[in-house]
Design a protein around this motif. Sequence first.
Motif, PDB file in Angstrom:
ATOM      1  N   TYR A   9       0.833  -1.210   0.000  1.00 51.94           N
ATOM      2  CA  TYR A   9       0.000   0.000   0.000  1.00 51.94           C
ATOM      3  C   TYR A   9       0.868   1.261   0.000  1.00 51.94           C
ATOM      4  O   TYR A   9       0.600   2.213  -0.715  1.00 51.94           O
ATOM      5  N   SER A  10       1.914   1.253   0.791  1.00 51.66           N
ATOM      6  CA  SER A  10       2.808   2.410   0.850  1.00 51.66           C
ATOM      7  C   SER A  10       3.507   2.632  -0.483  1.00 51.66           C
ATOM      8  O   SER A  10       3.675   3.772  -0.931  1.00 51.66           O
ATOM      9  N   THR A  12       2.372   1.780  -3.419  1.00 48.92           N
ATOM     10  CA  THR A  12       1.417   2.188  -4.447  1.00 48.92           C
ATOM     11  C   THR A  12       1.010   3.645  -4.328  1.00 48.92           C
ATOM     12  O   THR A  12       0.408   4.186  -5.256  1.00 48.92           O
ATOM     13  N   MET A  13       1.312   4.267  -3.216  1.00 49.63           N
ATOM     14  CA  MET A  13       1.015   5.698  -3.109  1.00 49.63           C
ATOM     15  C   MET A  13       1.818   6.481  -4.144  1.00 49.63           C
ATOM     16  O   MET A  13       1.426   7.554  -4.570  1.00 49.63           O
ATOM     17  N   VAL A  17      -3.399   4.795  -8.349  1.00 52.32           N
ATOM     18  CA  VAL A  17      -4.265   4.270  -7.298  1.00 52.32           C
ATOM     19  C   VAL A  17      -5.057   3.061  -7.778  1.00 52.32           C
ATOM     20  O   VAL A  17      -5.408   2.181  -6.986  1.00 52.32           O
ATOM     21  N   GLN A  18      -5.332   2.968  -9.059  1.00 55.54           N
ATOM     22  CA  GLN A  18      -6.093   1.833  -9.588  1.00 55.54           C
ATOM     23  C   GLN A  18      -5.313   0.525  -9.503  1.00 55.54           C
ATOM     24  O   GLN A  18      -5.896  -0.548  -9.572  1.00 55.54           O
ATOM     25  N   LEU A  20      -3.648  -0.394  -6.869  1.00 60.51           N
ATOM     26  CA  LEU A  20      -3.571  -0.789  -5.470  1.00 60.51           C
ATOM     27  C   LEU A  20      -4.186  -2.152  -5.194  1.00 60.51           C
ATOM     28  O   LEU A  20      -3.519  -3.016  -4.608  1.00 60.51           O
ATOM     29  N   MET A  24      -1.975  -5.343  -3.947  1.00 67.37           N
ATOM     30  CA  MET A  24      -2.241  -5.918  -2.631  1.00 67.37           C
ATOM     31  C   MET A  24      -2.574  -7.403  -2.745  1.00 67.37           C
ATOM     32  O   MET A  24      -2.069  -8.219  -1.966  1.00 67.37           O
ATOM     33  N   THR A  57      -7.634  -5.820   4.387  1.00 65.78           N
ATOM     34  CA  THR A  57      -7.293  -4.920   3.279  1.00 65.78           C
ATOM     35  C   THR A  57      -8.533  -4.440   2.537  1.00 65.78           C
ATOM     36  O   THR A  57      -8.433  -3.520   1.727  1.00 65.78           O
TER      37      THR A  57
END
Length: 108
Positions: A9-10, A12-13, A17-18, A20, A24, A57
């Motif tokens: 998640y970190s 993908t920042m 955003v799509q 993510l 995950m 998640t």
Amino acid sequence: MVFVAHVVYSITMIFDVQMLPILMLSAIVLGSLILFVWDKLPIDGVAFLVLLSLLLTGLVPTGDILNGFSNPATMTVAVMFVLSAALQRTGIVRHLARYVYVFMGKSK
């Protein structure tokens, strides 16, 4: 597993955003494969960690997390585990293996 998902998640920042959910889920699958091969945790423990990771998640909604157990295929696999354990404990598997060994002969 949850830590891996948090790291993904970190990361993908920085990216789109799509991506993510895909990243995950990939991290959870990769982590579960590593834990299955590593074989230090019981299989059911790894499966529980996967369920927990999917739930925490948000990849699988809370109401759908246990729907897989209502599938007939899941029950078939569970019954096959029980049958194979019963056949192994009674010694039938050992007897069949000896029969196959004698029937097939020694390998060269």
